[in-house]
Design an enzyme around this catalytic site. Structure first.
Site, mmCIF file in Angstrom:
data_model
loop_
_atom_site.group_PDB
_atom_site.id
_atom_site.type_symbol
_atom_site.label_atom_id
_atom_site.label_comp_id
_atom_site.label_asym_id
_atom_site.label_seq_id
_atom_site.Cartn_x
_atom_site.Cartn_y
_atom_site.Cartn_z
ATOM 1 N N ASP A 65 0.819 -1.206 0.000
ATOM 2 C CA ASP A 65 0.000 0.000 0.000
ATOM 3 C C ASP A 65 0.855 1.258 0.000
ATOM 4 O OD1 ASP A 65 -2.630 1.353 0.440
ATOM 5 O OD2 ASP A 65 -1.659 1.970 2.314
ATOM 6 N N GLU A 97 0.928 -0.510 -5.074
ATOM 7 C CA GLU A 97 -0.075 0.513 -5.296
ATOM 8 C C GLU A 97 0.687 1.826 -5.427
ATOM 9 O OE1 GLU A 97 -3.383 3.393 -3.707
ATOM 10 O OE2 GLU A 97 -1.777 2.638 -2.452
#
Length: 643
Positions: free
Chosen positions: A317, A368
């Protein structure tokens, strides 16, 4: 004390070589050294627990437990000389014991901290660590692990799940890991997904952070059960042919008092410079990647989830926030060359991926990354970050921007669909329709679609058919598959009651069908990362909101033609060029009545004419239903069947 072999001994043995590697940043199983570890006697009964913690600025460290009334002076740990580590063996402490570290900082302040390496934590809102032995689970997924490989030339259609809001029990409570191993996996298998991606399961204090603000990086959240219960869920998933990807958050951590913030009274896991450490957009702190001990902590954590929980990969993330020091900041600290790049974070990510693939070569490491950072999925030795997949945020933003437009305005914006192919092969991409796009006022996928009730469903069917046929692997957030009408509520289960209504039933049936077709047709995934897998037939008919393209597999005869009519207007007598002469059948028509469409489909083949069109020798004529996507496949004697 030290023995003749140079090892520090206190109750149980700590190897000096492990201490060295930890401080070098290369102790990649640091969770075996630090944290709480039960000690077993000759007959395997637990006789006590060893505690080890990194607190280099502390004056003293004790273990405060429920059994000693949270008084850390009762069980003081001893400092390993010149190491910053504190360790001790406490007899009689067994599994289930609640504890924290009582740390006296350099200025004399007393802190009660959860164990950064704890394997389990109390159920929120309580914050103590729990002594837990996670060894001994009897895995049944050897066949899956043996055959596992990164799916470059295989289908990958991921169902993104937030376990806390997917579905509740009949009593309105959270489903447990073991209950989810039944209900969730039954659903995922029925719907034809290849993987599930679980939003972060590391322990976190606040439900509405969705798991992205972590306090217990090694502790599977106790919201849904024990560590062994999570192992069972993953084990069962593998035995049902479904891979498991875990969201992982090495970019930042929560500021809660019991967590990592100023762990020993001074900045330790975070950078000492607030302009580098602070993540103002999230109210969190970033890790200090320049510290070898932090690298040992984080890289070990990635390997921990793969080794102990058998996850098939990690979706990493907020990578952009790690790479750029000015990410969402009005004030920031340049690097030593005056630039915005965080060189320590770059080094960490490269070392992370080198280490992970060196240990688990067939795993998935997905970034990401929302900027245009180059070479995210290129090997480290070629100057890349070393991931093997990147979320294609550009494709997602452009595609959803196009589909949200009233069709009357789409003609001027067709480049939102045609431009992404220009960079589709610069990295190995996943095309995400993720949770971030259906929350905080962004509307659900269904409600993003303009028009009437029926037109919204037609629009969503076209979006999914286009998405599944565009180069790249796929990810869909839960609820999109049956047309969740309101955006993700993040405090309640999905609106399963919508399946009492015909259009939502038909939408779910469409998704199930198209997922099956996706897995069946090699042209849709075999050459996702090679230029030869895609070819435009027509990308210039913006006036009529139409694009036409080819998807190819590795062998002749695996070609699909994709015709997209993104206008709510029927196009009669529409001619397209085709690669070869012959009969072409509709493999998919999103306007099929069984999906809730108007029923304008053709059971008969389209026959080609020897009429040049779109720079091809042959062409065919067809009627395009309004707001529809059609997949054509040439009949080569085997026929075309739906799954």
């Amino acid at each position: 004390m030290a023995n003749d072999g140079g090892e520090y001994v206190l109750g149980t043995t700590i190897r000096s070589e492990d201490v060295f590697l930890f401080h070098e940043g290369t102790l990649y199983e640091s969770y075996r050294l630090l944290g709480s570890h039960v000690v077993r006697g000759r007959d395997q009964e637990i006789v006590g627990t060893r505690f080890t913690v990194w607190a280099p600025h502390a004056q003293s460290v004790g273990v405060a437990m429920d059994r000693n009334h949270w008084d850390g002076t009762v069980h003081r740990l001893e400092q390993v000389p010149q190491s910053g580590l504190w360790t001790g063996y406490i007899e009689g402490v067994s599994e289930g014991t609640l504890y924290k570290y009582e740390i006296i900082g350099s200025s004399g302040e007393k802190l009660l901290k959860s164990d950064p390496y704890a394997f389990e934590c109390e159920l929120r809102p309580r914050t103590a660590s729990v002594v837990r032995d996670i060894e001994g689970y009897q895995w049944r997924d050897k066949a899956w692990v043996r055959k596992r490989k990164a799916p470059y030339d295989q289908p990958m259609n991921i169902y993104e799940v937030h376990l806390g809001t997917w579905k509740y029990s009949e009593a309105g409570e959270l489903l447990t890991y073991r209950e989810l191993a039944g209900a969730l996996l039954d659903y995922v298998v029925e719907m034809g997904y290849t993987h599930i991606e679980l939003m972060p399961l590391s322990e976190h204090p606040y439900d509405l952070s969705w798991g992205y603000q972590v306090t217990g990086f090694y502790a599977a959240t106790s919201r849904f059960g024990s560590p062994q219960d999570l192992m069972y869920l993953i084990d069962e998933s593998h035995n049902r042919g479904v891979g498991v990807i875990l969201d992982w958050v090495p970019a930042h951590f929560a500021k809660d008092a019991h967590g990592l913030r100023q762990f020993d009274g001074q900045p330790l896991f975070e950078h000492e410079d607030p302009l580098i450490a602070e993540k103002p957009g999230w109210g969190t702190l970033g890790f200090d990647y320049s510290k070898p001990e932090v690298r040992s902590f984080l890289i070990s954590n990635a390997l921990f989830w793969m080794e102990k929980y058998h996850v098939d990969g990690l979706r990493v993330d907020a990578v952009t926030s790690m790479l750029l020091r000015d990410f969402e900041k009005s004030e920031w600290r340049p690097n030593e060359e005056g630039g915005r790049e965080d060189k320590d974070a770059i080094y960490f990510l490269q070392k992370l991926n080198e280490t992970v693939f060196g240990t688990f070569p067939h795993t998935l490491m997905m970034a990401e990354e929302s900027s245009a950072w180059p070479l995210v999925t290129a090997p480290v030795e070629q100057g890349g970050l070393g991931f093997n997949y990147k979320w294609n945020m550009g494709w997602m933003n452009d595609t959803l921007s196009y589909f949200e437009l009233d069709p009357i305005h789409r003609a001027a914006k067709q480049s939102l669909l045609t431009f992404p192919i220009a960079y589709a092969y610069t990295d190995n991409f996943v095309l995400p329709l993720s949770h971030d796009e259906v929350v905080h006022g962004k509307k659900s996928l269904l409600n993003k679609m303009p028009g009437s009730y029926e037109q919204k469903f037609a629009g969503l069917r076209t979006l999914l058919a286009y998405w599944l046929s565009f180069p790249g692997k796929k990810l869909m957030f839960m609820g999109g598959e049956f047309g969740q009408f309101i955006e993700w509520k993040d405090q309640a289960e999905l609106d399963w009651l919508l399946l009492d209504y015909e259009m939502h039933q038909r939408m779910q049936h469409f998704t199930r069908t198209v997922n099956g077709l996706y897995r069946q047709e090699k042209a849709l995934w075999q050459l996702d990362h090679e230029l030869s897998g895609f070819e435009w037939i027509d990308h210039e008919d913006h006036i009529q909101n139409i694009i036409v393209y080819l998807r190819r597999g590795k062998r002749n005869g695996e070609t699909l033609i994709v015709i997209c009519n993104f206008a709510p207007v029927e196009r009669q007598g529409y001619r397209i060029g085709v690669p070869t002469a012959g009969d072409y059948y509709e493999l998919l028509n999103t306007s099929d009545a069984e999906f809730g469409g108007e029923g304008q489909t053709s059971q008969e083949p389209y026959q080609t004419d020897k009429l040049p069109w779109h720079d091809r020798k042959y062409s065919l004529e067809m009627t395009l239903p309004p707001m529809s996507v059609i997949w054509l496949k040439k009949n080569r004697g085997r026929g075309v069947k739906k799954p």
